[in-house]
Design a protein around this motif. Structure first.
Motif, short mmCIF file in Angstrom:
data_model
loop_
_atom_site.label_atom_id
_atom_site.label_comp_id
_atom_site.label_asym_id
_atom_site.label_seq_id
_atom_site.Cartn_x
_atom_site.Cartn_y
_atom_site.Cartn_z
N HIS A 25 0.83 -1.21 0.00
CA HIS A 25 0.00 0.00 0.00
C HIS A 25 0.87 1.26 0.00
O HIS A 25 0.53 2.25 -0.64
CB HIS A 25 -0.93 0.01 1.21
CG HIS A 25 -1.99 -1.05 1.16
ND1 HIS A 25 -2.89 -1.18 0.12
CD2 HIS A 25 -2.30 -2.03 2.04
CE1 HIS A 25 -3.70 -2.20 0.35
NE2 HIS A 25 -3.35 -2.74 1.51
N THR A 28 2.13 1.92 -3.52
CA THR A 28 1.04 2.48 -4.32
C THR A 28 0.81 3.94 -3.96
O THR A 28 0.64 4.79 -4.85
CB THR A 28 -0.25 1.67 -4.10
OG1 THR A 28 -0.02 0.30 -4.47
CG2 THR A 28 -1.41 2.22 -4.90
N ALA A 29 0.83 4.25 -2.67
CA ALA A 29 0.60 5.63 -2.23
C ALA A 29 1.71 6.56 -2.70
O ALA A 29 1.45 7.70 -3.09
CB ALA A 29 0.47 5.67 -0.70
N VAL A 31 3.64 6.14 -5.42
CA VAL A 31 3.50 6.28 -6.87
C VAL A 31 2.34 7.22 -7.21
O VAL A 31 2.43 8.03 -8.13
CB VAL A 31 3.32 4.90 -7.53
CG1 VAL A 31 2.91 5.02 -8.99
CG2 VAL A 31 4.60 4.08 -7.40
N GLU A 32 1.24 7.11 -6.44
CA GLU A 32 0.06 7.94 -6.72
C GLU A 32 0.11 9.29 -5.98
O GLU A 32 -0.86 10.04 -6.00
CB GLU A 32 -1.20 7.16 -6.35
CG GLU A 32 -1.40 5.96 -7.25
CD GLU A 32 -2.61 5.12 -6.90
OE1 GLU A 32 -3.35 5.47 -5.96
OE2 GLU A 32 -2.82 4.10 -7.59
N ARG A 33 1.24 9.57 -5.33
CA ARG A 33 1.48 10.84 -4.63
C ARG A 33 0.42 11.15 -3.57
O ARG A 33 -0.04 12.28 -3.43
CB ARG A 33 1.60 11.98 -5.63
CG ARG A 33 2.82 11.86 -6.50
CD ARG A 33 2.93 13.01 -7.49
NE ARG A 33 4.16 12.97 -8.23
CZ ARG A 33 4.32 12.34 -9.39
NH1 ARG A 33 3.32 11.69 -9.92
NH2 ARG A 33 5.48 12.36 -10.01
N GLU A 34 0.04 10.12 -2.82
CA GLU A 34 -0.90 10.28 -1.72
C GLU A 34 -0.09 10.46 -0.44
O GLU A 34 0.08 9.54 0.35
CB GLU A 34 -1.82 9.06 -1.63
CG GLU A 34 -2.70 8.85 -2.84
CD GLU A 34 -3.49 7.56 -2.78
OE1 GLU A 34 -3.29 6.75 -1.85
OE2 GLU A 34 -4.32 7.36 -3.67
N HIS A 35 0.40 11.68 -0.24
CA HIS A 35 1.36 11.96 0.83
C HIS A 35 0.81 11.68 2.22
O HIS A 35 1.53 11.15 3.07
CB HIS A 35 1.86 13.40 0.71
CG HIS A 35 2.39 13.71 -0.65
ND1 HIS A 35 3.53 13.11 -1.15
CD2 HIS A 35 1.93 14.52 -1.64
CE1 HIS A 35 3.75 13.54 -2.38
NE2 HIS A 35 2.80 14.39 -2.70
N ARG A 37 -1.43 9.52 3.01
CA ARG A 37 -1.52 8.06 3.15
C ARG A 37 -0.13 7.46 3.42
O ARG A 37 0.01 6.53 4.20
CB ARG A 37 -2.14 7.45 1.89
CG ARG A 37 -2.29 5.96 1.92
CD ARG A 37 -3.49 5.55 2.74
NE ARG A 37 -3.66 4.10 2.63
CZ ARG A 37 -3.89 3.30 3.64
NH1 ARG A 37 -4.03 3.79 4.85
NH2 ARG A 37 -4.01 2.01 3.46
N ASN A 95 10.88 -0.05 -2.16
CA ASN A 95 10.15 1.16 -1.78
C ASN A 95 11.10 2.33 -1.56
O ASN A 95 10.81 3.46 -1.96
CB ASN A 95 9.32 0.91 -0.52
CG ASN A 95 8.11 0.04 -0.77
OD1 ASN A 95 7.96 -0.55 -1.84
ND2 ASN A 95 7.26 -0.08 0.22
N THR A 102 11.57 9.46 -6.56
CA THR A 102 10.52 10.47 -6.52
C THR A 102 11.05 11.78 -5.95
O THR A 102 10.77 12.86 -6.49
CB THR A 102 9.32 9.96 -5.68
OG1 THR A 102 8.82 8.76 -6.28
CG2 THR A 102 8.22 10.99 -5.60
#
Length: 134
Positions: A25, A28-29, A31-35, A37, A95, A102
């Motif tokens: 998770h 995924t967070a 990569v999707e830039r859900e800081h 999370r 990770n 990133t």
């Protein structure tokens, strides 16, 4: 009476599986830039690692710890745990690489924006010792 080793090993296995899921998770967070999370998952991971350390310390002090090598069932559980631990470490490395890449991309974008803004204003651009724009 002490907690049976099988019970602690089962808890370790469950915790390592939760950690692997958390790492998935987290990736995924990132990569999707859900800081938000990512921060939440980092806290969860820290708690899981603390639990693993407690289980490890408990086993190290357990009066039957020598059975981990001599008892076939316990030895098999330890092999599963060691395999899971190796996978967790490998995913942690992946990770970390993604996070570093990133961060590098963000730094490059920042430098590009600063350079273009400076050029648009006609400012001169100065660099620090690492070649980054100040």
């Amino acid at each position: 009476m002490s907690t049976p080793l099988t019970e602690v090993l089962d808890l370790m296995t469950q915790t390592l599986e939760q950690l692997r899921e958390c790492q998935h998770h987290e990736l995924t967070a990132v990569v999707e830039r859900e800081h938000a999370r990512v921060a939440e998952l980092t806290d969860i991971k820290a708690t899981l690692v603390e639990q693993l350390q407690e289980y490890d310390a408990f086993i190290a002090q357990h009066p039957d710890k020598s059975l981990l090598q001599s008892d076939d069932e316990l030895a098999a559980q330890m092999r599963i745990i060691n395999d899971l631990l190796a996978r967790v470490k490998q995913q942690s490395d992946v990770n970390e690489q993604v996070v570093n890449r990133t961060l590098s991309n963000i730094e490059q974008l920042k430098q590009t924006i600063i350079r273009h803004a400076s050029q648009a204003r006609g400012d001169t651009v100065t660099y620090d010792s690492k070649g980054r724009i100040r």
